[in-house]
Enzyme design. Structure first.
Site, PDB file in Angstrom:
ATOM      1  N   ASP A 122       0.867  -1.163   0.000  1.00 50.56           N
ATOM      2  CA  ASP A 122       0.000   0.000   0.000  1.00 50.56           C
ATOM      3  C   ASP A 122       0.918   1.232   0.000  1.00 50.56           C
ATOM      4  OD1 ASP A 122      -2.180   1.657  -0.022  1.00 50.56           O
ATOM      5  OD2 ASP A 122      -3.246   0.612   1.558  1.00 50.56           O
TER       6      ASP A 122
HETATM    7  C1  NOJ Z   1      -4.092   3.804   0.174  1.00 50.79           C
HETATM    8  C2  NOJ Z   1      -5.260   2.873   0.290  1.00 50.79           C
HETATM    9  O1  NOJ Z   1      -5.198   2.145   1.487  1.00 50.79           O
HETATM   10  C3  NOJ Z   1      -5.351   1.895  -0.862  1.00 50.79           C
HETATM   11  O2  NOJ Z   1      -6.521   1.137  -0.726  1.00 50.79           O
HETATM   12  C4  NOJ Z   1      -5.296   2.620  -2.165  1.00 50.79           C
HETATM   13  O3  NOJ Z   1      -5.431   1.722  -3.230  1.00 50.79           O
HETATM   14  C5  NOJ Z   1      -3.967   3.359  -2.238  1.00 50.79           C
HETATM   15  N1  NOJ Z   1      -3.897   4.326  -1.155  1.00 50.79           N
HETATM   16  C6  NOJ Z   1      -3.767   4.062  -3.565  1.00 50.79           C
HETATM   17  O4  NOJ Z   1      -4.571   5.135  -3.683  1.00 50.79           O
END
Ligand code: NOJ
Length: 761
Positions: free
Chosen positions: A295
């Protein structure tokens, strides 16, 4: 010079071997072995830096979905040109993606195309209901279609990859991200995970209108302590295996191309560096062949977790654990080359990660034609199409849950009525788009007021009453909130006193749930409760339309307001869907995928809890499992949802009473529509394992079916369970099926009492 020539020759041979074949279909169906060979040949040409570059994902230069980037746009462009970037996120649109793809393909030594990923969570331009709302439909075909449309639009806008579905099971509405998932149940969540993956990826990942899906957040993110975002998770193996992992396993089984890990730790190990989960379970036992992405900066965050001393250690831990790609963390790009050179990690580990990324690029057809998703003409014809609007309208109607309808206040009479529509959300065209609205135009949803005005022949009056208070920083800036001025409440009540019926549209704004929107107070924000009570005093003839991304605490409303409709955030067609349901053109059929608590103090609250040793007050004393100040039961249970008609269940039976392992258990029930409307019912089947070596939940969903029943019609429904459905994972993560007695329940909610008993010998 000579080396460059040889490199280009080999690459073009690789590419032309795909392009020779004009028939797209057969190109796409090239065997995995073919792709593996191509991946290996390409890998053999790559320098160490280029390999590390493939593991590097940058967010775009203009848009961000995480904390501030620490690399400048200039530096990112520079890395792009050197072939040090494997994927981009947040770049979308045929024109934008083409411009960036051109740099990767035409300016780097090997011309390896980039992957473009984006959070296409519930639609791209045409917005579907938020995923939690879609889950309330229990309609797997509609959910699959909704993801298919998102995939068609996103691929037409240059995208290859969505960071969806989020398959995190959660029992905690304080966690803002429950809006992104399928609710509290692993069985329903697994079915929906499969539908969403199939929708995004279609039958053929190499087709131009499909995109790779991503099962996230692996794993246990939905169990963050106290519902607080990015927090710690401490759960036992039994919960992990029985509740958290099933939707992920299903996603892997149906061929999801990618997984994303999560920000939380799990029993002390940040999951980005969790070897048991990623390397051993996912890539090992489950034999997952796709790529695992971190993430946003979660590799770097291993340092804040106190799990890695520095970026170097973070890189070693994450790559060894099976994390292939670094999203906007700069750790792999900064550290991995030296780590491999020094021999601290072997080049095989790196190669394995690179191969997974290259394989996806081959599968998507990017080596055939890196610009195949960048067609501006197709993009403008595809986004927001009428047929897409129709499909999201259908999805929205199916997502609405009728929580309460005393005295059959709904459906509304068609004509001759004065209807007062009250509440700040009634005219809001932005909130229904939810938090993850991808490329939707702000304020592009049909509002409730617009929807109601285009239906029926009634006199519609409107007053907003109060402003919407939003505790989310991004919304607070826009909102002009006045918490002391109560004139609007008086004016709205005055308007309501003149109406035959009042429709109050209250709840949370779309930006009040979603990532980083954890809350401790789940009551109606701001002065909305005051408004509701003031209007009730002058005219109790109220239909409450509740909009939110999570279950809210509406105990007062549930006691006083005759009709309550759960409208979540329903997407582009929100107002039209609600008008159809309120007027009865669509008879509501949604059922809650998540329990509504009476009070935040009950959280976590979920239907499939354990019985405890003291479940009842048998001796009329205090020593039993309960609260002194609240009931144990929820306000509205999982699976609950009313219709304008009434369904009756009867004659529940099984084909036998005793079964051996491996035998099919055939269950049948009779269901009749005894009300005044044609309607649809989600028939739910639950089991209860009465005695287990690990304590078992009081009910577990094991089947459901959507049934259409005309007024007066009766149908016999049958379900087939296998003895596997009676099994569970132990505290060691082993799957067992234990002999003994089981109850089987069928009904229209998790509180059904219609049951029969079987035994497993
Ligand atoms: C953080 C989020 O937790 C995740 O779900 C998302 O895909 C990413 N950011 C990218 O935006």
């Amino acid at each position: 010079m000579r080396l460059k020539l040889i490199v280009y020759l080999v690459i073009s041979l690789l590419v032309s071997s795909c392009m020779d074949n004009k028939d797209e279909k057969s190109t796409r169906s090239k065997s995995n072995m073919d792709i593996d060979k191509k991946v290996d040949s390409l890998l053999a040409l790559m320098t160490l830096e280029e390999k590390v570059g493939q593991l590097n994902m940058y967010s775009d230069f203009w848009e961000s979905t995480g904390p501030a980037n620490t690399k400048s746009a200039q530096e990112k462009f520079d890395h792009l040109k050197r072939g040090w970037v494997g994927a981009m996120l947040n770049v979308h649109g045929a024109k934008n993606t083409k411009r960036i793809q051109k740099i990767a393909v035409e300016e780097t030594r090997l011309g390896i195309p980039l992957l473009f990923g984006y959070d296409v969570i519930h639609g791209f331009k045409t917005i579907s209901p938020i995923p939690l709302a879609e889950a309330a439909s229990w309609d797997l075909d509609a959910i699959q279609t909704s993801a298919r449309i998102a995939g068609i639009e996103a691929s037409a806008a240059g995208l290859h990859w969505t960071f969806a579905p989020m398959v995190d099971v959660s029992r905690d509405p304080r966690w803002g991200r429950v809006m992104e998932g399928a609710g509290e149940d692993a069985y329903l969540g697994s079915k929906i995970a499969a539908a969403r993956v199939r929708g995004f990826q279609g039958d053929d990942i190499g087709a131009k209108n499909t995109i790779a899906a991503c099962a996230k957040h692996f794993a246990a993110y939905g169990f963050v302590e106290a519902g607080k975002e990015y927090n710690t998770v401490d759960i036992g193996t039994s919960t992990l295996y029985n509740v958290v992992l099933p939707p992920f396993k299903t996603a892997a089984n149906v061929g999801v191309k990618t997984f994303m890990n999560s920000f939380n730790d799990l029993n002390g190990i940040p999951v980005t560096a969790h070897k048991e989960l990623q390397r051993k379970l996912l890539k090992g036992e489950w034999d997952f062949k796709g790529l695992v992405v971190s993430d946003w900066a979660s590799i770097k965050e291993l340092i804040s977790w106190g799990h890695a001393t520095d970026e170097k250690e973070a890189a070693i831990l994450a790559l060894s654990a099976g994390n292939d790609m670094d999203m906007e963390g700069y750790v792999y790009i900064n550290e991995l080359t030296d780590i491999i050179k020094s021999g601290e990690l072997s080049e095989e580990v790196l190669n394995e990660a690179v191969s997974r990324i290259l394989r996806l690029k081959f599968e998507l057809g990017l080596f055939d034609d890196p610009y195949r998703y960048c067609n501006e003409e197709l993009e403008s014809k595809t986004l927001g199409k009428q047929e897409h609007q129709q499909a999201v309208l259908d999805m929205a109607k199916k997502s609405i849950v009728l929580l309460k309808n005393d005295n059959q206040k709904l459906p509304l009479k068609r004509a001759g009525q004065t209807i007062a529509v009250i509440g700040p959300l009634a005219v809001d065209k932005d909130s229904p788009l939810g938090n993850w609205r991808a490329a939707a135009e702000p304020n592009s949803a049909v509002s409730v007021l617009e929807g109601l005005k285009s239906y029926g022949d009634n006199t519609i009056l409107y007053h907003k009453g109060v402003d919407l208070v939003n505790d989310s920083p991004s919304f607070a800036k826009e909102a002009n909130i006045n918490m002391t001025n109560r004139q609007g409440i008086k004016d709205a009540a005055n308007l309501a006193s003149k109406a035959d019926i009042v429709i109050m549209v209250l709840g949370e704004h779309g930006f009040q749930s979603g990532e980083a929107r954890s809350k401790t107070n789940l009551k109606l924000p701001g002065l909305q409760q005051e408004l509701l009570e003031a209007v009730y005093k002058v005219n109790p003839n109220i239909v409450l339309v509740l909009q939110s991304g999570r279950p809210l605490i509406i105990d007062w409303a549930a006691k006083h307001i005759p009709s309550i409709v759960m409208a979540w955030q329903l997407g582009s067609q929100s107002g039209n869907a609600l008008a159809e349901v309120l007027y009865g053109d669509y008879v509501p059929s949604g059922k809650l995928p998540m329990t509504f608590p009476r009070d935040v103090g009950q959280i976590p609250i979920y239907y499939n809890h354990k019985n405890t040793g003291r479940p009842r007050n048998v001796e009329n004393n205090v020593f039993w499992s309960h609260y002194l100040d609240a009931k144990n039961s929820p306000l509205f249970p999982f699976g609950h949802g009313l219709s304008y008609t009434v369904f009756n269940y009867d004659k529940l039976k099984t084909n036998k009473q005793k079964y051996s392992i491996g035998e099919e258990i055939k269950v049948s029930v009779q269901i009749s529509n005894i009300g005044e409307y044609d309607g649809k019912e989600v028939v739910q089947l639950y089991i209860r394992d009465l005695v287990g070596s690990v304590t078992r939940p009081i009910k577990e969903l094991k089947g459901f079916e959507l049934v259409d029943l005309k007024k007066g019609e009766t149908k016999e429904l049958s379900f087939v369970l296998t003895t596997n459905d009676l099994g569970f994972y132990t505290n060691k993560g082993a799957f067992v099926i234990e002999q003994g007695e089981f109850e089987i329940y069928i009904g229209g909610s998790s509180t059904t009492t219609l049951k029969t008993k079987i035994a497993l010998k």
